[in-house]
Scaffold this motif. Structure first.
Motif, PDB file in Angstrom:
ATOM      1  N   ALA A 165       0.826  -1.200   0.000  1.00 37.20           N
ATOM      2  CA  ALA A 165       0.000   0.000   0.000  1.00 37.20           C
ATOM      3  C   ALA A 165       0.861   1.251   0.000  1.00 37.20           C
ATOM      4  O   ALA A 165       0.450   2.303  -0.478  1.00 37.20           O
ATOM      5  CB  ALA A 165      -0.910  -0.010   1.225  1.00 37.20           C
ATOM      6  N   VAL A 190      -5.344  -2.078  -5.801  1.00 33.56           N
ATOM      7  CA  VAL A 190      -5.344  -3.310  -4.998  1.00 33.56           C
ATOM      8  C   VAL A 190      -3.923  -3.596  -4.533  1.00 33.56           C
ATOM      9  O   VAL A 190      -3.084  -3.993  -5.330  1.00 33.56           O
ATOM     10  CB  VAL A 190      -5.852  -4.505  -5.829  1.00 33.56           C
ATOM     11  N   PRO A 191      -3.618  -3.409  -3.245  1.00 25.32           N
ATOM     12  CA  PRO A 191      -2.267  -3.717  -2.776  1.00 25.32           C
ATOM     13  C   PRO A 191      -2.044  -5.227  -2.773  1.00 25.32           C
ATOM     14  O   PRO A 191      -2.846  -5.969  -2.211  1.00 25.32           O
ATOM     15  CB  PRO A 191      -2.232  -3.182  -1.345  1.00 25.32           C
ATOM     16  N   ALA A 192      -0.975  -5.683  -3.412  1.00 28.80           N
ATOM     17  CA  ALA A 192      -0.670  -7.108  -3.475  1.00 28.80           C
ATOM     18  C   ALA A 192       0.551  -7.399  -2.625  1.00 28.80           C
ATOM     19  O   ALA A 192       1.207  -6.481  -2.125  1.00 28.80           O
ATOM     20  CB  ALA A 192      -0.424  -7.526  -4.914  1.00 28.80           C
TER      21      ALA A 192
ATOM     22  N   VAL B  33      -5.672   3.576  -1.132  1.00 31.33           N
ATOM     23  CA  VAL B  33      -6.480   2.372  -0.990  1.00 31.33           C
ATOM     24  C   VAL B  33      -7.741   2.707  -0.202  1.00 31.33           C
ATOM     25  O   VAL B  33      -7.660   3.291   0.872  1.00 31.33           O
ATOM     26  CB  VAL B  33      -5.680   1.290  -0.238  1.00 31.33           C
TER      27      VAL B  33
ATOM     28  N   PRO C 184      -0.829  -4.229   5.784  1.00 26.55           N
ATOM     29  CA  PRO C 184      -0.459  -4.297   4.358  1.00 26.55           C
ATOM     30  C   PRO C 184      -1.335  -3.443   3.454  1.00 26.55           C
ATOM     31  O   PRO C 184      -0.923  -3.103   2.350  1.00 26.55           O
ATOM     32  CB  PRO C 184      -0.644  -5.774   4.002  1.00 26.55           C
ATOM     33  N   LEU C 185      -2.524  -3.093   3.893  1.00 24.09           N
ATOM     34  CA  LEU C 185      -3.423  -2.374   2.993  1.00 24.09           C
ATOM     35  C   LEU C 185      -3.473  -0.877   3.248  1.00 24.09           C
ATOM     36  O   LEU C 185      -3.972  -0.124   2.415  1.00 24.09           O
ATOM     37  CB  LEU C 185      -4.839  -2.959   3.075  1.00 24.09           C
ATOM     38  N   ARG C 451      -9.112  -7.190   0.814  1.00 23.38           N
ATOM     39  CA  ARG C 451      -8.719  -7.054  -0.589  1.00 23.38           C
ATOM     40  C   ARG C 451      -9.893  -7.402  -1.505  1.00 23.38           C
ATOM     41  O   ARG C 451     -10.152  -6.723  -2.502  1.00 23.38           O
ATOM     42  CB  ARG C 451      -7.531  -7.966  -0.871  1.00 23.38           C
ATOM     43  N   ILE C 454     -12.155  -4.517  -1.625  1.00 28.87           N
ATOM     44  CA  ILE C 454     -11.641  -3.430  -2.483  1.00 28.87           C
ATOM     45  C   ILE C 454     -12.028  -3.727  -3.927  1.00 28.87           C
ATOM     46  O   ILE C 454     -12.536  -2.865  -4.652  1.00 28.87           O
ATOM     47  CB  ILE C 454     -10.103  -3.327  -2.384  1.00 28.87           C
TER      48      ILE C 454
END
Lengths: 325, 154, 497
Positions: A165, A190-192, B33, C184-185, C451, C454
């Protein structure tokens, strides 16, 4: 029995003394000319990570040009924060080289570590890895212009993935969107977890667009699964002349991951120069050229520390501006 | 009444409440995001812990059978052992990994009452093995310098 | 096709390849057995050594090491209750009770046979079905991962048996531990207390070492370092006779399939394979009450599955160029160093490598069988070492294992602190395996869920619209409901027995 005990305790003390002696010897003071003891290359990843491969390779190849052995050490944790703290705690004598990537610039710009870019001195840039954008070969977009036009027509629909992100990938996406006059709300970012994750998601049609580097996309592209819509290199890549750049399509976005060496600020200029000359000689070694080729990396040399250091500091400033938004 | 369970349930509730409070300080770093708040899921988990701990409290209070209380054995040795472990953790960068590991091993085996002679022999033998396997064979790097900061070499 | 096999066989005429297999398997077993060094670290540590080797020799070495390490983990799990690899935590559930009953020889001989069977089975699957099976790998997107994670967590409720509440609490503790670090997001720092080593979360290897190795050390020390045999049990060096092992063929077959299929799904990994297969073995077993108290079927299920994962994890790597596990991700990096980039074209561009891998997997498993059976004798000696000596040495190895992965003092601090936590949990009879399961699945559940939302734009319907996800979620709900009903009406189940 008694004698046996004596022999054993004698042996113990000898062993103990030996250990300490070797330790003291390793750390005894001597002010000979640099480098008079092994130089540490510190990497922020664990065994097997991309940067540790570079670190290990350099530690194997560069001693030939340095005239002194080198060791590659892992200091994992906090996206390099642990490694940064490890080096900054030590004196600026050039015995601790930070082999790192763009991530350092990002970590510094985020302001989460108690250091700034002024605490570092750039030595040399060894690799650049241009950022690229890829889609499945069966998708309707032939180039980045198509994609931009589609986003404009269907705001908030496109599923665009990048690693993490916060990092170079979202930064790249933001730059591209800005260059097209779009906003981050016009897509679903979309964070991978990384390149492999994006590749799987793209193949499985869970996403539409992925932010990938040449190394990560070339096999899928060659197999006819993916199409590269653009790369963040100033000109077309030598190994992939059919991939367009963003620049030639009218989007002024040049962005790449770099890997290179840094030392603590305040390291004597002669030492920095010595390190630069060492790595520069290593860079031209056929073994290193082959190493870069196998990893599909581009030689990132941009001149001496007087070129790389300002580049590094400017990048941190740019990222700071980006994060401040 | 099961005292052990009541104790652990109360402890879990205290920790969970602290975690809930600290989750108020989670700040999203990016506007890129659009997703749920970073505190949403931790709070869900913490809520689950509180719920389960309360359930355990109720059950423990109404338990008819008194479960055998936790057997503590030679519990006083545990903090000693933990101390020996932390000693190594915080000293190995200064003493070098071998001397510091040696001291901790000897201490731990002293705690487990190994005879001194065996103790010293095994500790030294083990470090020889570590050197052969990890340093020579696997080529791993460990801090080996003795008092690097004190002797001015860092 | 045939010429490719000949090409592959040709590789084996080089003596270096055979040496690589033998060395790789030997290293793999030792590295796997060493707490803290698992297959992924072992493969990564070997990479610098492969610079000078030819591509095929390097690949064979690393693949042999990887598959042997999955077996090696079970040795220390069975003998000293300290799983050498994460998935061996499931093996320890039944393997260590067998040691306490004095049946180490039986457990060890079963574990090597099951491992070799799992390895060979998944190799056959890899060779025969790799192209169609690769579709499984890409079918899993965020939606399906969330469902898979929930399904995995639901197993905890049924594993914990009568004490489901404690199992659930342990799992929740694991889920909470997993949230530590940068989200992580969003990049938000969660429970990091301003301490950089926690920014990337609590690292998995030190946590595993803490939960098992350090906890075990503290338990041994607290108990006064007495013999670990259960009262009345006698130590026996007896191995498991072949006809008894043969009797477990149903369990092996089932676990082999589960292991391979789970292995194909990128990111699911050996722990997931072992849990699912262990749970299924218990469900189908005639003696489910033995599970957790020294069931041979339990050891067989866990070991067959985690070696089955090896072949499965190679499916997406060789066909799509996407690693199916941590170890294969490192393998991918190693292959690239040798200018062999795994991808959709690997079969046509480097058939020698692909078929070399196939044949060396067969050979590696056979070498592993020999080493394993010979090794049982040695490991039986390790079991007989006095716990007073063993405990400090476990700590010594754990320390090295935790440090060499990242070179970070923070990792070792995490290890000892988690070890103390594990000690307290064990004293209050909170099971530790749910913590491991939760650590493995925590991110899959949380991050995949967010995710997926999203991607769907906030609609929850995606989870029920997809057949894979719907199926997994229904099974999960049913198994949780079953566990709760069984617990609420204990009298009825007792009557049924």
């Amino acid at each position: 029995m008694e004698r046996q005990r004596k022999t054993i305790s004698c042996f113990m003390w000898l062993a103990m003394a030996g250990m300490i002696f070797l330790g003291v010897q390793a750390s005894s003071v001597a002010l000979a000319e640099y480098p008079d003891r092994p130089v540490e290359i510190i990497v922020k990843g664990g065994p097997g990570s991309g940067i540790s491969q570079l670190g290990h390779f350099a530690a194997k190849l560069a001693p030939k040009y340095l005239g002194q052995s080198m060791v590659c050490l892992y200091k994992k944790g906090g996206s390099g924060a642990v490694a940064q703290a490890y080096i900054q705690k030590r004196s600026a004598d050039g015995y601790h080289v930070f082999m790192d990537t763009t991530t350092t610039a990002i970590v510094l710009a985020r302001g989460k570590v108690p250091f700034t870019e002024k605490d570092w001195q750039g030595v040399i840039r060894l690799q650049v890895d241009p950022q690229g954008v890829a889609v499945r070969a069966d998708s309707p977009w032939k180039n980045f212009k198509d994609l931009a036009a589609w986003i404009r027509k269907n705001p908030g629909k496109l599923r665009w993935a990048g690693s993490h992100a916060v990092g170079i990938d979202p930064y790249t996406v933001a730059l591209l969107l800005k260059a097209t006059g779009l906003d981050s709300t016009d897509i679903k970012y979309v964070p991978a977890e990384g390149a492999s994750h994006m590749t799987t998601m793209l193949l499985g049609k869970h996403i539409d667009v992925a932010t990938l580097n040449p190394r990560e996309v070339k096999e899928q592209e060659a197999a006819g699964n993916f199409r590269v819509l653009g790369t963040g290199h100033p000109e077309r890549l030598k190994d992939h002349p059919n991939w367009p750049t963003f620049k030639e399509q009218g989007f002024d976005v040049v962005v790449a991951i770099w890997r290179g060496a840094l030392v603590k600020a305040g390291t004597p200029a002669a030492v920095v120069k010595k390190l630069h000359d060492t790595f520069n000689a290593m860079r031209q070694d056929p073994a290193f050229v082959q190493f870069l080729k196998n990893a599909s990396q581009i030689d990132g040399y941009m001149g001496g520390p007087d070129k790389f250091d300002p580049f590094f500091k400017e990048q941190v400033q740019k990222m700071k501006a980006y994060f401040a938004k | 009444m099961r005292r052990g369970e009541i104790l652990i349930a109360l402890f879990l509730i205290v920790v969970s409440v602290a975690a809930w409070i600290s989750s108020a300080g989670f700040v999203a770093e990016t506007a890129m995001v659009r997703t749920l708040s970073p505190a949403f899921y931790p709070r869900l988990v913490v809520g689950g812990i509180i719920f389960c701990a309360l359930l355990m409290l109720v059950r423990a209070r109404h338990a008819r059978t008194r479960e055998a209380t936790v057997a503590w054995g030679q519990w006083y040795k545990v903090p000693l052992a933990a101390g020996a472990m932390f000693l190594q953790v915080f000293s190995f960068e200064e003493l070098g990994v071998f001397p510091s590991a040696w001291i901790s091993l000897v201490l731990l085996m002293w705690i487990t009452r190994v005879r001194l002679r065996m103790n010293l022999l095994i500790s030294t033998g083990f470090l020889v093995f570590v050197y052969l396997f990890f340093v020579l064979l696997l080529q791993l790097k460990f801090p080996t310098e003795f008092l690097p900061t004190l002797l001015g070499r860092d | 096709m045939l010429e490719n096999w000949i090409l592959g066989l040709n590789q084996l005429t080089q003596w270096q390849v055979l040496v690589a297999i033998i060395f790789g398997v030997g290293m793999g077993i030792v590295v796997g057995a060493m707490p803290g060094l698992s297959g992924v670290t072992g493969v990564a540590l070997m990479i610098p050594f492969t610079y000078v080797l030819s591509p095929i020799v390097s690949v064979v070495l690393l693949v042999s090491l990887y598959s042997a390490a999955e077996y090696g983990g079970s040795i220390t799990a069975i003998t000293i209750n300290t799983p050498g690899t994460p998935s061996a935590a499931i093996t320890a559930l039944d393997g260590y009770p067998l040691t306490q009953k004095g049946q180490t020889g039986r457990a060890l001989s079963l574990s090597i046979t099951s491992s070799v069977y799992g390895g060979l089975f998944s190799t056959v699957m890899l060779i025969v079905f790799s192209i169609p099976l690769a579709q499984v790998a890409i079918a899993f997107g965020p939606v399906q991962y969330f469902a898979l994670g929930v399904f995995g967590l639901s197993i905890i409720a049924s594993l914990a048996g009568g004490n489901w509440l404690k199992g659930v609490i342990a799992a929740l503790i694991g889920l909470l531990l997993k949230t530590v670090g940068s989200d992580p997001l969003t990049g938000a720092f969660r429970f990091t207390f301003g301490w950089p080593p926690l920014w990337d979360g609590v690292a998995f290897v030190p946590t595993m070492l803490g939960l098992f190795a350090i906890t075990e050390v503290l338990i041994i020390i607290e108990s006064g370092a007495k013999s670990r045999l259960i009262k009345g049990a006698a130590f026996s060096t007896e191995r498991m006779p072949w006809r008894e092992i043969r009797g477990l063929w149903k369990c092996m077959l089932r676990s082999g399939v589960i292991g391979t299929v789970v292995g194909i799904i990128p990111g699911a990994g050996a722990v997931m394979g072992s849990i699912v297969s262990y749970n299924e073995a218990r469900r189908f077993s005639k003696k489910p009450e033995e599970f957790g108290h020294g069931s041979l079927e339990g050891v067989c299920a866990a070991e067959t599955a985690n070696n089955g994962v090896v072949g499965g994890a190679l499916v997406p790597l060789l066909t799509l160029g996407v690693p199916g596990s941590g170890s294969t991700a490192v393998l991918l990096g190693a292959l690239m160093l040798h200018n062999v980039a795994p991808g959709p074209l690997l079969f046509s561009k480097h058939p020698d490598i692909v078929y070399g891998i196939f044949i060396s997997l067969f050979l590696a498993n056979i070498v592993m069988l020999v080493f394993g059976l010979v090794g049982v004798r040695f490991w039986l000696k390790v079991v007989q070492v006095s716990p007073a000596v063993l405990a400090p040495l476990i700590f010594g190895v754990a320390f090295i294992g935790a440090y060499c992965v990242g070179g970070s003092v923070g990792d070792i601090v995490v290890m000892v602190v988690i070890g103390l936590m594990g000690y307290v949990m064990r004293k209050f009879k909170l099971p530790l395996v749910p913590v491991v399961i939760a650590l493995v699945l925590g991110e899959m559940v949380e991050i995949s869920f967010r995710r997926a939302l999203i991607i769907s734009g906030g609609s929850f319907l995606v989870f029920v619209k997809d057949p894979i996800s719907l199926g997994l979620l229904i099974v999960a709900v049913l198994s949780i409901a079953y566990a709760i009903i069984r617990d609420v009406r204990p009298s009825q189940t007792k009557q049924a027995h």
